[in-house]
Design an enzyme around this catalytic site. Structure first.
Site, PDB file in Angstrom:
ATOM      1  N   PHE A  62       0.816  -1.212   0.000  1.00 39.40           N
ATOM      2  CA  PHE A  62       0.000   0.000   0.000  1.00 39.40           C
ATOM      3  C   PHE A  62       0.853   1.267   0.000  1.00 39.40           C
ATOM      4  O   PHE A  62       1.924   1.316   0.617  1.00 39.40           O
ATOM      5  CB  PHE A  62      -0.891   0.041   1.248  1.00 39.40           C
ATOM      6  CG  PHE A  62      -1.936  -1.031   1.303  1.00 39.40           C
ATOM      7  CD1 PHE A  62      -3.224  -0.804   0.823  1.00 39.40           C
ATOM      8  CD2 PHE A  62      -1.643  -2.272   1.847  1.00 39.40           C
ATOM      9  CE1 PHE A  62      -4.192  -1.794   0.886  1.00 39.40           C
ATOM     10  CE2 PHE A  62      -2.605  -3.271   1.925  1.00 39.40           C
ATOM     11  CZ  PHE A  62      -3.890  -3.031   1.433  1.00 39.40           C
ATOM     12  N   ASP A  63       0.336   2.287  -0.671  1.00 41.98           N
ATOM     13  CA  ASP A  63       0.779   3.645  -0.442  1.00 41.98           C
ATOM     14  C   ASP A  63       0.240   4.046   0.926  1.00 41.98           C
ATOM     15  O   ASP A  63      -0.648   3.379   1.472  1.00 41.98           O
ATOM     16  CB  ASP A  63       0.230   4.550  -1.554  1.00 41.98           C
ATOM     17  CG  ASP A  63       0.521   6.004  -1.310  1.00 41.98           C
ATOM     18  OD1 ASP A  63       1.682   6.347  -1.031  1.00 41.98           O
ATOM     19  OD2 ASP A  63      -0.429   6.816  -1.388  1.00 41.98           O
ATOM     20  N   LEU A  64       0.723   5.151   1.475  1.00 45.65           N
ATOM     21  CA  LEU A  64       0.340   5.529   2.833  1.00 45.65           C
ATOM     22  C   LEU A  64      -0.626   6.723   2.832  1.00 45.65           C
ATOM     23  O   LEU A  64      -1.812   6.581   3.110  1.00 45.65           O
ATOM     24  CB  LEU A  64       1.603   5.844   3.630  1.00 45.65           C
ATOM     25  CG  LEU A  64       1.498   5.952   5.139  1.00 45.65           C
ATOM     26  CD1 LEU A  64       0.854   4.728   5.752  1.00 45.65           C
ATOM     27  CD2 LEU A  64       2.886   6.169   5.733  1.00 45.65           C
TER      28      LEU A  64
END
Length: 217
Positions: free
Chosen positions: A8-10
């Site tokens: 995931f991106d944050l």
């Protein structure tokens, strides 16, 4: 093949930091004599500080990052998990999936501003700005993730909220997923999958035969 690695991106994907980030950019740029609206500084979302400054055609000295991080302290309390994302992550972990983060955040920012979210209890591998020479949309951050975990690209999905996230995944040969639950209105035709609600990622992990057919994309 089984889809085992959920990366995931944050910012803007798992945690709602947009308002805090944009206000910090606006605040810090003002210290350098630049007047930008919050809408104008949206071009910095999802990229490193250097790229953000380039997109804004703004010039700053070597103290900019320090000033930005100091100013972010004032706004960071506005950040929180998007509704349902924490529960989704716990379900993925309970099902034995490997969870990773690939973010443009620096190590110092990650430790300083995200410690309260206890991400280390959920994620086994975190790739940040200092971990690679090139950054999204270049595939190097995802290549680094696969190098560290030994994961094959066919069992990985990278999920983010920006076109740069989708391009990074596609460039790495990894399944790309775009989230729309942040209400940004951003779309990307290059995304292999779109998720309007964290529950849809849970459904993907819980599909009846436990596998994911890439040929259907």
């Amino acid at each position: 093949m089984d889809l085992k690695h959920y990366v995931f991106d944050l910012d803007g994907t798992l945690i709602d930091t947009e308002a805090a980030v944009l206000k910090t950019w606006q605040h810090t740029l003002k210290e350098y004599g630049y007047e930008y609206s919050l809408n104008e500084v949206k071009v910095v979302l999802g990229v490193t500080t250097d790229i953000g400054l380039q997109r804004l055609n703004a010039h700053a000295d070597e103290n900019y990052t320090y000033k930005w991080q100091t100013n972010y302290e004032s706004y960071s309390q506005e950040a929180d998990f998007f509704e349902g994302t924490k529960e989704m992550l716990k379900l993925l972990k309970d099902r034995g999936c490997s969870l990773g983060i690939v973010s443009s955040r620096s190590q110092k920012e990650y430790e300083r501003f995200f410690k309260s979210f206890h991400l280390d209890e959920l994620f086994t591998t975190v790739i940040l700005e200092e971990d690679t020479k090139e950054h999204k949309p270049d595939p190097e951050p995802l290549f680094k993730y696969m190098e560290l975990t030994g994961a094959d690209k066919d069992i990985c999905i990278y999920i983010g909220d920006m076109p740069t996230d989708i391009q990074c995944a596609n460039n790495a040969g990894v399944i790309s997923g775009l989230v729309t639950w942040n209400g940004s209105g951003i779309s990307c035709d290059e995304a292999k999958m779109t998720f309007n609600d964290p529950k849809e990622i849970c459904d993907l992990a819980m599909c009846s035969d436990g596998t994911f057919n890439r040929d259907k994309l």
